[in-house]
Design a protein around this motif. Structure first.
Motif, mmCIF file in Angstrom:
data_model
loop_
_atom_site.group_PDB
_atom_site.id
_atom_site.type_symbol
_atom_site.label_atom_id
_atom_site.label_comp_id
_atom_site.label_asym_id
_atom_site.label_seq_id
_atom_site.Cartn_x
_atom_site.Cartn_y
_atom_site.Cartn_z
ATOM 1 N N ASN A 71 0.364 -6.840 -2.264
ATOM 2 C CA ASN A 71 -0.750 -6.041 -1.741
ATOM 3 C C ASN A 71 -0.782 -4.676 -2.403
ATOM 4 O OD1 ASN A 71 -1.814 -3.896 0.255
ATOM 5 N ND2 ASN A 71 -2.665 -5.811 1.028
ATOM 6 N N GLU A 74 -1.936 -4.958 -6.005
ATOM 7 C CA GLU A 74 -3.374 -5.230 -6.128
ATOM 8 C C GLU A 74 -4.202 -3.963 -5.958
ATOM 9 O OE1 GLU A 74 -3.837 -8.109 -3.031
ATOM 10 O OE2 GLU A 74 -3.653 -9.801 -4.409
ATOM 11 N N TRP A 75 -3.831 -3.111 -5.015
ATOM 12 C CA TRP A 75 -4.641 -1.944 -4.686
ATOM 13 C C TRP A 75 -4.246 -0.681 -5.432
ATOM 14 C CZ3 TRP A 75 -9.193 -2.225 -2.542
ATOM 15 C CH2 TRP A 75 -9.520 -3.354 -1.801
ATOM 16 N N HIS A 79 -6.570 2.844 -6.522
ATOM 17 C CA HIS A 79 -6.248 4.181 -6.009
ATOM 18 C C HIS A 79 -5.953 5.134 -7.163
ATOM 19 C CE1 HIS A 79 -5.566 3.399 -1.608
ATOM 20 N NE2 HIS A 79 -5.619 2.168 -2.066
ATOM 21 N N SER A 104 0.047 5.492 1.674
ATOM 22 C CA SER A 104 0.388 4.319 0.858
ATOM 23 C C SER A 104 1.896 4.078 0.891
ATOM 24 C CB SER A 104 -0.080 4.509 -0.586
ATOM 25 O OG SER A 104 -1.487 4.461 -0.659
ATOM 26 N N TYR A 128 -6.502 4.440 2.495
ATOM 27 C CA TYR A 128 -7.757 4.341 1.757
ATOM 28 C C TYR A 128 -8.623 5.580 1.876
ATOM 29 C CZ TYR A 128 -6.376 -0.488 1.479
ATOM 30 O OH TYR A 128 -5.674 -1.625 1.241
#
Length: 129
Positions: A71, A74-75, A79, A104, A128
């Motif tokens: 996860n 992926e993000w 960012h 994060s 986010y």
């Protein structure tokens, strides 16, 4: 007598002058650290016998950390790109950069190690920002 070099900025002042660049570097380091952790904590064990491989892959800790690392991997690029863009434009705020990086890191710590796979909705949502 020789004079000592005294930097004009302290490290913290420099980090606060470039908050989105700092956040991007922090997120990059987090992604790298999670990759190293997966390699050192689990993949080394997998290189052993077939029984050890099956035992490691089936373990709850492997599944949790693997999912969290995936996860994050992926993000993290999204960012990082956003932070680098904001840095290049001189936009954004210290608060948004700080919250993104801190939450994060907290998401990874909470989900993988503290709550051991249980939902971590606050840190998951606030990263986010």
């Amino acid at each position: 007598p020789q004079q000592k070099f005294i930097p004009s900025y302290t490290m913290m002042e420099k980090l606060m002058d470039e908050p989105h660049l700092t956040a991007a570097v922090a997120l990059l380091c987090l992604a790298l650290l999670m990759g190293f952790y997966m390699s050192l904590a689990f993949r080394v064990k997998i290189l052993g016998s077939k029984e050890e491989y099956i035992k490691t892959i089936a373990s709850k800790s492997f599944k949790i950390v693997s999912n969290v690392q995936l996860n994050n991997a992926e993000w993290a690029p999204f960012h990082i790109i956003c932070h680098l863009y904001l840095h290049s434009k001189g936009a954004g705020s210290i608060l948004s950069a700080l919250m993104s990086a801190v939450f994060s890191i907290l998401f990874v710590l909470n989900k993988a190690f503290i709550f051991q796979g249980q939902p971590a909705p606050i840190s998951a949502t606030l990263r986010y920002v």
